[in-house]
Write a protein that holds these residues in place. Structure first.
Motif: not given
Length: 467
Positions: A205-211
């Motif tokens: 989720w860190i990658f998904i939301i910040e992307g």
């Protein structure tokens, strides 16, 4: 043909008279133009840099939340994932800025497209099912991101005079520091709130939301980025404001058609690479950037290995970056007021050396370890800046492999490498400063041998290095 309106006639009249730098009312006009630039360029490009830096460094936050175990990565897998991201920085930054400098390329379309694509690929890092997929997405993300830092600094440099630029660039780069500063807090919130949702672990989720945040901001960049000064949109600068700005920039940098800079726009890129100033400054940046890149890539890991749980370690990265923001603003403000550069650069490198030395001398003390964490012409700016940031970012290849798992938690090799590069950087900056002082003195001697009339003519033509 229709008769021009009263406002158009007035704009034309002001544009024709604005070249007189002593004309009444120009001081107020200059303040308004500066305010327009500060209100649009610094927040927009600075936020773009912050979002970009967030996507660059969030792998460090994902690591302590289970990235390596989730993708069954080998022992050196994290180091490889860091390294592969920076390969495009060396390959694509110079070509990217050359494309951006083409007269038919609009900055908003170029930058906006790259930011949107970067965000999409950044999201894919959280969706990949394998270590190989992570490496592929990291490399592709590196391609899109490599176009942005040099392009943003290039655009900034075309809008500000030398005197104005220092503080604005400090704001710009400190936006980047704000990215990793808040990434720990953001990662903390995402993992606590979304871990397990949709079948995805918290690190995904860190990658998904910040992307996704990057994609949204990319759409803003597509709309709001101004063109270069001579073609700035009317919503940003009116006709007479553009003319006045071009006069101010010309006064700051010297006439592009004088004997010292004639033909700079047509100079081939390889001649810029052979310029000793470009190469020495690039090497100095490379050496000093080893510290910054190692902190961004490994500070969450190192803090977690001091005995803190991952959530606490995420939050403890914030003071590290906050101290950097405060220090950089302070140094730039004092340097600008003093109109000196070299002594503050050397002083900052000495602080880096002191930090690495403390880590070397007292590596096992938790409190101590936590505590330590001039070109002209459009072509020269485009190529020189891109090469400096592109090759300078190759320091990440070094920092990505400094801290090896088998040496944790003391990391003696990594600390020694960081200390060595800082010492080399100090020597390089000292050497560059001595060279520039010598060249300035030589110029003054040449001018001193001329008559007053000849000196007045030649003084504006010789390029004096700002120290």
């Amino acid at each position: 043909m229709a008769e021009p309106s009263f406002d158009e006639k007035n704009d034309q009249h002001v544009a024709a008279s604005v070249v007189d730098s002593d004309a009444p009312g120009n001081a107020e006009l200059d303040k308004r133009i500066l305010w327009r630039r500060d209100l649009v360029l610094v927040p927009l490009l600075g936020t773009m840099y912050m979002v970009m830096f967030l996507d660059r460094t969030n792998i460090a936050n994902a690591r302590i939340e289970g990235l390596e175990a989730g993708l069954n990565m080998p022992s050196n897998g994290y180091n490889v994932a860091l390294s592969v991201f920076y390969v495009p920085f060396v390959l694509f930054e110079v070509p990217s800025n050359l494309v951006l400098s083409l007269p038919w390329v609009k900055p908003r379309w170029y930058l906006g497209t790259m930011v949107v694509l970067l965000g999409i690929v950044a999201m894919c890092q959280g969706l990949t099912a394998s270590y190989g997929g992570l490496l592929a997405t990291r490399f592709i993300a590196g391609i899109f991101e490599s176009t942005l830092p040099a392009a943003a600094t290039y655009i900034m440099s075309t809008y500000y005079t030398k005197k104005e630029g220092a503080v604005r660039f400090a704001w710009f780069f400190n936006f980047a520091l704000a990215g990793p500063m808040f990434s720990g807090l953001l990662a903390y919130g995402l993992v606590r709130g979304l871990d397990g949702h949709g079948g995805y672990e918290g690190w995904r989720w860190i990658f998904i939301i910040e992307g996704l945040m990057t994609v949204v901001f990319g759409c803003i960049v597509l709309v709001a980025t101004p063109n270069f000064p001579e073609k700035a949109q009317n919503w940003f600068l009116k006709a007479h404001e553009r003319e006045r700005l071009l006069v101010l920039l010309e006064q700051s940098r010297g006439r592009e058609g004088n004997n010292d800079t004639e033909g700079l726009e047509d100079v081939p890129a390889w001649k810029v690479f052979l310029d000793w100033r470009v190469q020495l400054f690039t090497l100095a940046f490379f050496c000093c950037d080893v510290t910054a890149s190692s902190v961004s890539a490994f500070s969450p890991t190192i803090i977690s290995e001091l005995g803190y749980v991952s959530t606490t370690a995420q939050l403890l990265t914030m003071p590290v970056w906050a101290s950097g923001i405060i220090a950089s603003f302070t140094v730039v403000y004092i340097a600008t007021r003093a109109n000196k550069r070299w002594m503050f650069v050397l002083g900052s490198i000495l602080v880096q050396i002191a930090g690495w030395s403390i880590l070397k001398a007292w590596p096992s003390t938790i409190g101590v370890r936590y505590l330590t964490f001039n070109l002209r012409g459009r072509k020269y700016l485009a190529v020189g800046m891109a090469w400096c940031t592109g090759f300078g970012n190759a320091a990440n290849f070094v920092s990505a492999n400094m801290f090896i798992k088998t040496e944790r938690p003391r990391y003696p090799s990594g600390i020694s490498v960081g200390l060595s590069f800082c010492c080399i950087g100090f020597a390089l900056v000292s050497f560059i400063t001595a060279l520039l002082v010598r060249l300035n003195k030589r110029r003054e001697l040449k001018l001193g041998s001329l008559s007053e009339e000849e000196r007045a003519v030649r003084a504006d033509k010789g390029f004096k290095f700002v120290l």
